[in-house]
Design a protein around this motif. Structure first.
Motif, PDB file in Angstrom:
ATOM      1  N   ALA A  44       0.826  -1.204   0.000  1.00 21.88           N
ATOM      2  CA  ALA A  44       0.000   0.000   0.000  1.00 21.88           C
ATOM      3  C   ALA A  44       0.861   1.254   0.000  1.00 21.88           C
ATOM      4  O   ALA A  44       0.548   2.228  -0.694  1.00 21.88           O
ATOM      5  N   LEU A  45       1.943   1.245   0.765  1.00 25.02           N
ATOM      6  CA  LEU A  45       2.838   2.406   0.797  1.00 25.02           C
ATOM      7  C   LEU A  45       3.478   2.640  -0.568  1.00 25.02           C
ATOM      8  O   LEU A  45       3.501   3.771  -1.060  1.00 25.02           O
ATOM      9  N   LEU A  46       3.970   1.573  -1.193  1.00 32.33           N
ATOM     10  CA  LEU A  46       4.594   1.724  -2.510  1.00 32.33           C
ATOM     11  C   LEU A  46       3.572   2.132  -3.568  1.00 32.33           C
ATOM     12  O   LEU A  46       3.868   2.950  -4.443  1.00 32.33           O
ATOM     13  N   GLY A  52       1.312   9.035  -6.522  1.00 33.15           N
ATOM     14  CA  GLY A  52       1.280  10.418  -6.082  1.00 33.15           C
ATOM     15  C   GLY A  52       0.427  10.673  -4.860  1.00 33.15           C
ATOM     16  O   GLY A  52       0.013  11.797  -4.623  1.00 33.15           O
ATOM     17  N   PHE A  53       0.174   9.677  -4.054  1.00 31.93           N
ATOM     18  CA  PHE A  53      -0.607   9.798  -2.827  1.00 31.93           C
ATOM     19  C   PHE A  53      -1.976  10.414  -3.078  1.00 31.93           C
ATOM     20  O   PHE A  53      -2.472  11.211  -2.294  1.00 31.93           O
ATOM     21  N   GLU A  54      -2.598  10.058  -4.186  1.00 34.53           N
ATOM     22  CA  GLU A  54      -3.939  10.565  -4.481  1.00 34.53           C
ATOM     23  C   GLU A  54      -4.968   9.662  -3.840  1.00 34.53           C
ATOM     24  O   GLU A  54      -4.926   8.447  -3.959  1.00 34.53           O
TER      25      GLU A  54
END
Length: 55
Positions: A44-46, A52-54
């Motif tokens: 999930a982090l990758l 772009g953390f959208e």
């Protein structure tokens, strides 16, 4: 590769003298569950980092 074999040896050695077999099965199942949860957290982090953390 030697590190993985060392961890495997430590993992198997940790359960050698455990007497109640249901406790050993529970602990092995719990360790697999924890490894899966850790893998999902890294995934999930990758995924968020590459998109772009959208939200």
């Amino acid at each position: 590769m030697g590190t993985l074999l060392h961890f495997k040896h430590l993992y198997l050695e940790a359960f050698d003298d455990c007497k109640p077999s249901f406790v050993v099965l529970f602990l092995k199942g719990y360790s697999i569950f924890c490894a899966l949860m850790l893998f999902m957290a890294f995934y999930a982090l990758l995924y968020r980092a590459f998109t772009g953390f959208e939200f």
